[in-house]
Design a protein around this motif. Structure first.
Motif, PDB file in Angstrom:
ATOM      1  N   ASP A  69      43.002  41.671  48.940  1.00 48.32           N
ATOM      2  CA  ASP A  69      43.751  42.754  48.321  1.00 48.32           C
ATOM      3  C   ASP A  69      45.053  42.177  47.774  1.00 48.32           C
ATOM      4  O   ASP A  69      45.357  40.993  47.954  1.00 48.32           O
ATOM      5  N   ALA A  70      45.832  43.008  47.100  1.00 43.99           N
ATOM      6  CA  ALA A  70      47.065  42.544  46.451  1.00 43.99           C
ATOM      7  C   ALA A  70      48.051  41.986  47.474  1.00 43.99           C
ATOM      8  O   ALA A  70      48.724  40.988  47.221  1.00 43.99           O
ATOM      9  N   GLU A  71      48.133  42.623  48.639  1.00 44.37           N
ATOM     10  CA  GLU A  71      49.078  42.187  49.662  1.00 44.37           C
ATOM     11  C   GLU A  71      48.715  40.803  50.196  1.00 44.37           C
ATOM     12  O   GLU A  71      49.575  39.935  50.344  1.00 44.37           O
ATOM     13  N   LEU A  72      47.436  40.576  50.455  1.00 43.45           N
ATOM     14  CA  LEU A  72      46.982  39.285  50.964  1.00 43.45           C
ATOM     15  C   LEU A  72      47.185  38.190  49.916  1.00 43.45           C
ATOM     16  O   LEU A  72      47.665  37.096  50.229  1.00 43.45           O
ATOM     17  N   SER A  73      46.865  38.490  48.674  1.00 44.74           N
ATOM     18  CA  SER A  73      47.067  37.522  47.590  1.00 44.74           C
ATOM     19  C   SER A  73      48.535  37.163  47.432  1.00 44.74           C
ATOM     20  O   SER A  73      48.879  35.995  47.240  1.00 44.74           O
ATOM     21  N   ALA A  74      49.409  38.151  47.533  1.00 43.20           N
ATOM     22  CA  ALA A  74      50.852  37.905  47.411  1.00 43.20           C
ATOM     23  C   ALA A  74      51.351  37.054  48.571  1.00 43.20           C
ATOM     24  O   ALA A  74      52.185  36.162  48.390  1.00 43.20           O
ATOM     25  N   MET A  75      50.833  37.300  49.771  1.00 45.14           N
ATOM     26  CA  MET A  75      51.243  36.512  50.930  1.00 45.14           C
ATOM     27  C   MET A  75      50.840  35.052  50.755  1.00 45.14           C
ATOM     28  O   MET A  75      51.629  34.150  51.019  1.00 45.14           O
TER      29      MET A  75
END
Length: 98
Positions: A69-75
């Motif tokens: 998801d976007a949060e995991l990719s950003a992390m």
């Protein structure tokens, strides 16, 4: 305040679900909730937090790209860097509710 994008409905749902487990239903129903985005500077983290984030990162990179998801990719993208997502304009709704 956190790193998760406060405009992402999935993040909002996750944050609110976690809040419901930490405060009484009565308090949750009375609370005015504002979602703010913060930042992180890995060089400022203590030893244990660095290790914890390292473990989270190692697990995150094993997730296939199409399942992130976007949060995991950003992390993953920001790991071991200094990032700042603070937007002072996002404080306006809080100021208006004082």
């Amino acid at each position: 305040m956190g790193l998760a994008d406060p405009t992402d409905e999935k993040n909002i749902d996750n944050i609110r679900m976690k809040m419901k487990t930490q405060v009484s239903q009565e308090l949750y129903n009375k609370a005015k909730i504002f979602h703010l985005r913060g930042g992180i500077d890995y060089s400022e983290l203590g030893f244990l937090h660095k290790k914890m984030m390292g473990l989270v990162y190692k697990k995150a990179v094993t997730v296939p790209e199409e399942e992130r998801d976007a949060e995991l990719s950003a992390m993953i993208e920001t790991y071991n860097k200094q990032v700042d997502f603070v937007d002072f304009d996002s404080l306006d709704p809080i100021v208006q509710n004082i």
